[in-house]
Scaffold this active site. Structure first.
Site, mmCIF file in Angstrom:
data_model
loop_
_atom_site.group_PDB
_atom_site.id
_atom_site.type_symbol
_atom_site.label_atom_id
_atom_site.label_comp_id
_atom_site.label_asym_id
_atom_site.label_seq_id
_atom_site.Cartn_x
_atom_site.Cartn_y
_atom_site.Cartn_z
ATOM 1 N N SER A 146 64.780 55.257 33.261
ATOM 2 C CA SER A 146 65.254 54.699 32.007
ATOM 3 C C SER A 146 66.388 55.583 31.506
ATOM 4 O O SER A 146 66.752 56.556 32.164
ATOM 5 C CB SER A 146 64.132 54.683 30.982
ATOM 6 O OG SER A 146 63.876 56.016 30.581
ATOM 7 N N LYS A 147 66.896 55.250 30.333
ATOM 8 C CA LYS A 147 68.007 56.044 29.792
ATOM 9 C C LYS A 147 67.625 57.509 29.693
ATOM 10 O O LYS A 147 68.438 58.390 29.865
ATOM 11 C CB LYS A 147 68.380 55.518 28.418
ATOM 12 C CG LYS A 147 69.291 54.340 28.554
ATOM 13 C CD LYS A 147 70.029 54.068 27.297
ATOM 14 C CE LYS A 147 71.010 52.962 27.605
ATOM 15 N NZ LYS A 147 71.226 52.015 26.629
ATOM 16 N N ARG A 148 66.349 57.751 29.399
ATOM 17 C CA ARG A 148 65.909 59.130 29.201
ATOM 18 C C ARG A 148 65.928 59.929 30.497
ATOM 19 O O ARG A 148 66.235 61.089 30.517
ATOM 20 C CB ARG A 148 64.503 59.156 28.607
ATOM 21 C CG ARG A 148 64.501 59.269 27.099
ATOM 22 C CD ARG A 148 63.096 59.168 26.562
ATOM 23 N NE ARG A 148 62.497 57.886 26.865
ATOM 24 C CZ ARG A 148 61.532 57.689 27.744
ATOM 25 N NH1 ARG A 148 61.054 58.702 28.421
ATOM 26 N NH2 ARG A 148 61.035 56.491 27.958
ATOM 27 N N ASN A 149 65.566 59.254 31.596
ATOM 28 C CA ASN A 149 65.489 60.035 32.830
ATOM 29 C C ASN A 149 66.512 59.593 33.878
ATOM 30 O O ASN A 149 66.227 59.546 35.052
ATOM 31 C CB ASN A 149 64.072 60.015 33.404
ATOM 32 C CG ASN A 149 63.595 58.601 33.612
ATOM 33 O OD1 ASN A 149 64.376 57.668 33.559
ATOM 34 N ND2 ASN A 149 62.321 58.433 33.859
ATOM 35 N N ALA A 150 67.679 59.222 33.415
ATOM 36 C CA ALA A 150 68.855 59.074 34.279
ATOM 37 C C ALA A 150 69.221 57.695 34.788
ATOM 38 O O ALA A 150 70.136 57.595 35.581
ATOM 39 C CB ALA A 150 68.793 60.030 35.460
#
Ligand code: GLU
Length: 600
Positions: A297-301
């Site tokens: 996701s955006k948080r993990n790339a």
């Protein structure tokens, strides 16, 4: 003559029946194994402009592109902008730029056109309405006039009773003429598909999927059905309708998409059946997850491409290569492929189950592609050099830069530097930081600390001065390598401390030479690049160019003159040697080679 020629041609192309069968069976067997069709595939990438291209969607686009290219087919781009409310201004333009950056040029689609356009769904509304009309006529769809209030109440009751959502098909009972009249009078309504069964289908990755699920459910409230909406009350199609109609009309043969669309596929197949169309083949590619198994996701790339392109400075070839390896397996020895190579070997051997994204691999590929680009030259190298040049211009003050460049252009400095450093290349910024001493005349050298204090500094000055006698046209890596290798450091040292009696003169000479060269490298690295690791000394001299190298060596000498003399005799001898060498150099026209010859 003519018939003889055609006879020969015919004979040349004749293949015996058995061989023909064998070869066609082996092609068929190969295609079965790799799941490749034996006809040109028409594939498409169908993004919604509600977001930007990210790693997962780049992979989807890439697999579709590769399948089309591998089979000699076409790759289409279709903009699925049915959800106008969620459309992000500018997203469509960015999608084009990102796909083109990655090299995924579409054969048909927006901008380039094609025979089955328009390729933006917002321009195809009348096509969807006509098709829905068709379905209504055939009894596969019906108009639903239920108010939002009624549907809300129905949904609330079902949810309170712990039942799954569903529609009770109230409007399916309205007489056809009656429903048409109400619609003609402008009464608000949607159109629903009358689904009796969700068929199972053969997925190219997951095999037979779905359970031929009947949709009629009888529970204690009422009969309930899925009957998904095809046309919304504003007259616009839902994703399902537009997607199926377009894939059919655009003659798509293969739909490769993420597993998040797998639950929708039985509905799509039901829709194909209702239209009496043959569905394309579906292949769902597994989810991308991080090392701890979390969906990317955006948080993990799973960030949009700008991050990889801009912030991380990833090369298109590296990112494409990286995306291709996410869930796809091949039998080649190396994992290193560019787009063209991938187009030749791609197949549909895609792994099931989540794909773990390990970014270490991306950096490995980045270094490998940088080296390839540098050795191949051409436009990719030009792009890389100009990319680095632009970054240099924004980070290094003009004055400093022109002082090192002298009469050369920036790319004349960057190209050889890249050639020497490609194996460590990560991105332009890091390249500039790592090689900062090549872009500024201010070296900020630490105090020179000899590794071997017994080697007189004067002898290092002499050796360095000798290296600078090479004239401009011969100022190359090869010349410097040669000159350093033949420089007789052994004699320089042994002059002051000749071998004692009984000591093997040759061994002593070799040992002294080795010790001297080691110190010479240490000194030259300090003198030329302030001791920073980087390209080898011959490369550094060549990259800096004669003028700047000479300037740096002189500066280094001024900083160390007399400092390392370990005794007055050594200092005197060194000075004598230097004077002798200078005199020789002045008298000999071809002195640059002669001066480096072993001394007598
Ligand atoms: N518009 C859908 C998306 O945004 C396309 C799904 C499909 O490929 O069918 O991903």
């Amino acid at each position: 003559m003519r018939s003889l020629r055609s006879g020969l041609l015919a004979r040349r192309s004749w293949v015996c029946m058995q061989c023909r069968q064998a070869s066609s069976t082996s092609v068929a067997a190969h295609n079965r194994k790799t799941k490749l069709p034996d006809f040109p595939a028409r594939t498409r990438f169908a993004p919604s402009p509600t977001g930007y291209l990210h790693l997962g969607s780049l992979r989807t686009a890439l697999f579709n592109y590769l399948l089309a290219k591998r089979t000699g087919g076409q790759f289409l781009l279709r903009i699925e902008d049915t959800d106008q409310k969620r459309t992000i201004p500018g997203a469509e333009k960015r999608l084009y730029e990102d796909l083109q950056w990655a090299g995924l040029q579409w054969d048909e689609g927006p901008v380039v056109g094609g025979p089955y356009g328009p390729y933006r769904q917002s321009g195809r509304t009348s096509i969807y309405r006509d098709h829905v009309h068709d379905l209504i006529q055939k009894g596969h769809a019906y108009r639903c006039f239920c108010s939002a209030k009624r549907l809300d109440t129905l949904a609330r009751h079902r949810s309170q009773a712990g039942l799954s959502p569903g529609y009770d098909r109230k409007c399916a009972d309205i007489l056809h003429e009656h429903a048409e009249n109400r619609a003609a009078e402008g009464e608000t309504h949607v159109v629903r598909l009358k689904v009796e069964e969700y068929p199972s289908f053969e997925d190219l990755v997951y095999g037979r999927t779905g359970q031929n699920r009947p949709v009629k459910k009888l529970d204690f409230i009422d009969r309930v059905y899925d009957d998904p909406i095809l046309l919304k009350s504003d007259g616009h199609p839902t994703y399902h309708l537009a997607n199926v109609v377009d894939d059919h009309l655009m003659k798509i043969t293969h739909v490769i998409r993420g597993t998040e669309w797998m639950p929708s596929t039985p509905l799509h197949v039901a829709l194909y059946n209702a239209f009496n169309w043959t569905p394309p083949q579906f292949g769902h590619v597994p989810l991308l997850v991080d090392k701890s198994g979390q969906k990317l996701s955006k948080r993990n790339a799973d960030i949009d491409l700008t991050f990889f392109k801009g912030k991380q400075g990833i090369l298109p070839a590296s990112l494409v290569n990286f995306a291709a390896l996410l869930g796809w397996s091949h039998t080649s020895k190396s994992d290193l492929f560019n787009l063209e190579e991938l187009s030749k070997i791609f197949n549909l051997k895609i792994t099931r189950g989540n794909t773990v994204v390990a970014f270490e691999k991306l950096w490995f590929l980045q270094k490998a592609h940088a080296q390839r680009i540098v050795s191949n030259g051409g436009s990719e190298l030009d792009n890389l050099v100009s990319n680095i040049s632009n970054k240099v211009k924004t980070t290094i003050p003009e004055k400093k830069l022109s002082s090192v460049l002298k009469s050369r252009t920036l790319s004349e400095l960057i190209t050889p530097l890249l050639q020497a450093d490609a194996k460590s290349f990560t991105n332009a910024s890091e390249f500039i930081t790592r090689n900062s001493t090549f872009f500024t005349p201010d070296l900020k050298r630490p105090t020179y600390t000899p590794n071997n204090p017994y080697i007189p500094i004067q002898s290092l000055h002499t050796a360095a001065a000798a290296l600078t006698l090479v004239p401009e046209p011969h100022w190359t890596i090869q010349t410097h390598k040669h000159n350093i290798s033949i420089y007789d450091g052994g004699s320089t040292l042994l002059e002051d401390t000749p071998p004692t009696k009984g000591q093997d003169a040759e061994i002593a000479h070799a040992a002294a030479d080795k010790a001297f060269k080691k110190e010479l490298y240490n000194y030259l690295r300090w003198a030329l690049s302030a001791g920073k690791p980087g390209p080898g000394i011959p490369e550094t001299l060549a990259i800096l160019g004669r003028e700047e190298s000479v300037r740096r060596l002189r500066e280094a000498m001024d900083l160390t003159v007399d400092k390392g003399a370990i005794n007055p005799v050594t200092a005197r001898r060194a000075k004598e040697r230097e004077a002798k060498r200078k005199a020789e150099a002045e008298t000999q026209d071809q002195s640059w080679m002669g001066s480096l010859a072993p001394r007598s």
